[in-house]
Design a protein around this motif. Structure first.
Motif, PDB file in Angstrom:
ATOM      1  N   ASP A   8       0.834  -1.203   0.000  1.00 33.45           N
ATOM      2  CA  ASP A   8       0.000   0.000   0.000  1.00 33.45           C
ATOM      3  C   ASP A   8       0.869   1.253   0.000  1.00 33.45           C
ATOM      4  OD1 ASP A   8      -2.437  -1.388   0.058  1.00 33.45           O
ATOM      5  OD2 ASP A   8      -2.534  -1.350   2.255  1.00 33.45           O
ATOM      6  N   ILE A   9       1.908   1.240   0.796  1.00 29.67           N
ATOM      7  CA  ILE A   9       2.798   2.406   0.896  1.00 29.67           C
ATOM      8  C   ILE A   9       3.540   2.622  -0.430  1.00 29.67           C
ATOM      9  CG2 ILE A   9       4.766   3.421   2.140  1.00 29.67           C
ATOM     10  CD1 ILE A   9       2.071   3.141   3.738  1.00 29.67           C
ATOM     11  N   ILE A  10       4.025   1.540  -1.016  1.00 30.39           N
ATOM     12  CA  ILE A  10       4.705   1.638  -2.313  1.00 30.39           C
ATOM     13  C   ILE A  10       3.743   2.176  -3.365  1.00 30.39           C
ATOM     14  CG2 ILE A  10       5.728   0.270  -4.184  1.00 30.39           C
ATOM     15  CD1 ILE A  10       6.849  -1.576  -1.873  1.00 30.39           C
ATOM     16  N   GLU A  11       2.505   1.678  -3.359  1.00 29.07           N
ATOM     17  CA  GLU A  11       1.510   2.101  -4.349  1.00 29.07           C
ATOM     18  C   GLU A  11       1.162   3.581  -4.201  1.00 29.07           C
ATOM     19  OE1 GLU A  11      -2.928   0.816  -5.948  1.00 29.07           O
ATOM     20  OE2 GLU A  11      -1.987  -0.373  -4.367  1.00 29.07           O
ATOM     21  N   ILE A  12       0.875   4.037  -2.979  1.00 29.81           N
ATOM     22  CA  ILE A  12       0.493   5.438  -2.811  1.00 29.81           C
ATOM     23  C   ILE A  12       1.665   6.365  -3.127  1.00 29.81           C
ATOM     24  CG2 ILE A  12       0.893   5.555  -0.299  1.00 29.81           C
ATOM     25  CD1 ILE A  12      -1.798   7.455  -2.330  1.00 29.81           C
ATOM     26  N   ASN A  13       2.875   5.970  -2.780  1.00 25.74           N
ATOM     27  CA  ASN A  13       4.031   6.806  -3.107  1.00 25.74           C
ATOM     28  C   ASN A  13       4.253   6.868  -4.612  1.00 25.74           C
ATOM     29  OD1 ASN A  13       4.702   7.780  -0.558  1.00 25.74           O
ATOM     30  ND2 ASN A  13       5.832   5.920  -0.054  1.00 25.74           N
ATOM     31  N   GLY A  14       3.964   5.774  -5.321  1.00 25.65           N
ATOM     32  CA  GLY A  14       4.055   5.770  -6.780  1.00 25.65           C
ATOM     33  C   GLY A  14       3.025   6.701  -7.405  1.00 25.65           C
ATOM     34  N   ILE A  15       1.816   6.707  -6.854  1.00 27.34           N
ATOM     35  CA  ILE A  15       0.771   7.597  -7.356  1.00 27.34           C
ATOM     36  C   ILE A  15       1.166   9.054  -7.139  1.00 27.34           C
ATOM     37  CG2 ILE A  15      -1.607   8.372  -6.984  1.00 27.34           C
ATOM     38  CD1 ILE A  15      -2.256   5.373  -6.310  1.00 27.34           C
ATOM     39  N   LEU A  16       1.669   9.370  -5.961  1.00 29.85           N
ATOM     40  CA  LEU A  16       2.118  10.741  -5.686  1.00 29.85           C
ATOM     41  C   LEU A  16       3.221  11.155  -6.665  1.00 29.85           C
ATOM     42  CD1 LEU A  16       2.169  10.637  -1.780  1.00 29.85           C
ATOM     43  CD2 LEU A  16       0.554  11.911  -3.218  1.00 29.85           C
ATOM     44  N   GLU A  17       4.161  10.258  -6.908  1.00 29.88           N
ATOM     45  CA  GLU A  17       5.248  10.560  -7.843  1.00 29.88           C
ATOM     46  C   GLU A  17       4.713  10.753  -9.259  1.00 29.88           C
ATOM     47  OE1 GLU A  17       9.555   8.772  -9.312  1.00 29.88           O
ATOM     48  OE2 GLU A  17       8.413   7.701  -7.781  1.00 29.88           O
ATOM     49  N   ASP A  18       3.806   9.883  -9.702  1.00 28.39           N
ATOM     50  CA  ASP A  18       3.224   9.995 -11.044  1.00 28.39           C
ATOM     51  C   ASP A  18       2.492  11.316 -11.238  1.00 28.39           C
ATOM     52  OD1 ASP A  18       4.197   7.476 -11.646  1.00 28.39           O
ATOM     53  OD2 ASP A  18       2.258   6.469 -11.433  1.00 28.39           O
ATOM     54  N   LYS A  19       1.923  11.843 -10.166  1.00 27.49           N
ATOM     55  CA  LYS A  19       1.188  13.104 -10.232  1.00 27.49           C
ATOM     56  C   LYS A  19       2.105  14.301  -9.963  1.00 27.49           C
ATOM     57  CE  LYS A  19      -3.356  11.257  -9.155  1.00 27.49           C
ATOM     58  NZ  LYS A  19      -4.073  11.735 -10.324  1.00 27.49           N
ATOM     59  N   SER A  20       3.406  14.051  -9.888  1.00 28.66           N
ATOM     60  CA  SER A  20       4.411  15.088  -9.625  1.00 28.66           C
ATOM     61  C   SER A  20       4.142  15.834  -8.321  1.00 28.66           C
ATOM     62  CB  SER A  20       4.506  16.070 -10.796  1.00 28.66           C
ATOM     63  OG  SER A  20       4.908  15.394 -11.961  1.00 28.66           O
ATOM     64  N   LEU A  21       3.632  15.095  -7.340  1.00 25.71           N
ATOM     65  CA  LEU A  21       3.444  15.650  -6.003  1.00 25.71           C
ATOM     66  C   LEU A  21       4.628  15.203  -5.155  1.00 25.71           C
ATOM     67  CD1 LEU A  21      -0.356  14.920  -5.681  1.00 25.71           C
ATOM     68  CD2 LEU A  21       0.715  17.163  -5.923  1.00 25.71           C
ATOM     69  N   ASN A  22       5.410  16.145  -4.719  1.00 18.51           N
ATOM     70  CA  ASN A  22       6.672  15.861  -4.040  1.00 18.51           C
ATOM     71  C   ASN A  22       6.495  15.592  -2.552  1.00 18.51           C
ATOM     72  OD1 ASN A  22       8.421  16.129  -6.328  1.00 18.51           O
ATOM     73  ND2 ASN A  22       7.891  18.302  -6.294  1.00 18.51           N
ATOM     74  N   PHE A  23       5.801  14.480  -2.284  1.00 21.37           N
ATOM     75  CA  PHE A  23       5.563  14.017  -0.923  1.00 21.37           C
ATOM     76  C   PHE A  23       5.813  12.517  -0.890  1.00 21.37           C
ATOM     77  CE2 PHE A  23       2.739  17.606  -1.611  1.00 21.37           C
ATOM     78  CZ  PHE A  23       2.905  18.368  -0.470  1.00 21.37           C
ATOM     79  N   LYS A  24       6.116  12.028   0.287  1.00 18.89           N
ATOM     80  CA  LYS A  24       6.278  10.592   0.489  1.00 18.89           C
ATOM     81  C   LYS A  24       5.554  10.223   1.778  1.00 18.89           C
ATOM     82  CE  LYS A  24       9.677   8.326  -1.056  1.00 18.89           C
ATOM     83  NZ  LYS A  24      10.923   7.718  -1.423  1.00 18.89           N
ATOM     84  N   VAL A  25       4.836   9.094   1.734  1.00 19.84           N
ATOM     85  CA  VAL A  25       4.121   8.589   2.903  1.00 19.84           C
ATOM     86  C   VAL A  25       4.963   7.492   3.533  1.00 19.84           C
ATOM     87  CG1 VAL A  25       2.038   7.398   3.685  1.00 19.84           C
ATOM     88  CG2 VAL A  25       1.874   9.164   1.913  1.00 19.84           C
ATOM     89  N   HIS A  26       5.072   7.532   4.854  1.00 20.39           N
ATOM     90  CA  HIS A  26       5.846   6.540   5.609  1.00 20.39           C
ATOM     91  C   HIS A  26       4.935   5.853   6.617  1.00 20.39           C
ATOM     92  CE1 HIS A  26       9.709   8.136   4.155  1.00 20.39           C
ATOM     93  NE2 HIS A  26       9.144   9.327   4.289  1.00 20.39           N
ATOM     94  N   LEU A  27       5.229   4.606   6.886  1.00 18.17           N
ATOM     95  CA  LEU A  27       4.472   3.805   7.838  1.00 18.17           C
ATOM     96  C   LEU A  27       5.231   3.719   9.150  1.00 18.17           C
ATOM     97  CD1 LEU A  27       2.102   1.833   8.399  1.00 18.17           C
ATOM     98  CD2 LEU A  27       3.545   0.020   7.458  1.00 18.17           C
ATOM     99  N   ARG A  28       4.504   3.918  10.234  1.00 22.16           N
ATOM    100  CA  ARG A  28       5.074   3.778  11.580  1.00 22.16           C
ATOM    101  C   ARG A  28       4.235   2.720  12.283  1.00 22.16           C
ATOM    102  NH1 ARG A  28       5.071   9.145  13.559  1.00 22.16           N
ATOM    103  NH2 ARG A  28       7.130   9.358  12.688  1.00 22.16           N
ATOM    104  N   ASP A  29       4.866   1.644  12.689  1.00 24.59           N
ATOM    105  CA  ASP A  29       4.155   0.548  13.334  1.00 24.59           C
ATOM    106  C   ASP A  29       4.260   0.718  14.839  1.00 24.59           C
ATOM    107  OD1 ASP A  29       2.635  -1.729  13.346  1.00 24.59           O
ATOM    108  OD2 ASP A  29       4.315  -3.102  13.094  1.00 24.59           O
ATOM    109  N   GLY A  30       3.113   0.842  15.499  1.00 23.27           N
ATOM    110  CA  GLY A  30       3.093   1.042  16.943  1.00 23.27           C
ATOM    111  C   GLY A  30       3.343  -0.244  17.700  1.00 23.27           C
TER     112      GLY A  30
END
Length: 89
Positions: A8-30
């Motif tokens: 999921d994280i890889i997919e959403i980061n790929g979508i952000l990159e494809d849309k030229s949105l310079n953000f990255k989502v990271h997962l933090r496991d509690g």
């Protein structure tokens, strides 16, 4: 709470990159049952300025298609996911 996968994280980061949105989502496991949370990394101040709302829309559409809603905190740079119930939270 459903687990968030690395795919999921890889997919959403790929979508952000494809849309030229310079953000990255990271997962933090509690630990100790506190659950998973996510945080957003802007990849440069100038590159992100004026694109936050578009990025939030992409995140909400992505997770919404998976039956989740986002609960933001910390200036909308951290969030958790909740399952939609009967079309609502």
């Amino acid at each position: 709470m459903d687990e968030i996968s690395f795919n999921d994280i890889i997919e959403i980061n790929g979508i952000l990159e494809d849309k030229s949105l310079n953000f990255k989502v990271h997962l933090r496991d509690g630990c100790g049952g506190s659950g998973q949370t996510l945080w957003i990394e802007p990849l440069g101040n100038c590159a992100c300025e004026g694109h936050y709302e578009e990025m939030y829309q992409v995140l909400e559409e992505f997770w919404g298609a998976k039956g989740k809603v986002i609960k933001y905190w910390d200036n909308k740079m951290q969030f958790a996911l909740e399952r939609k119930k009967n079309g609502t939270v």
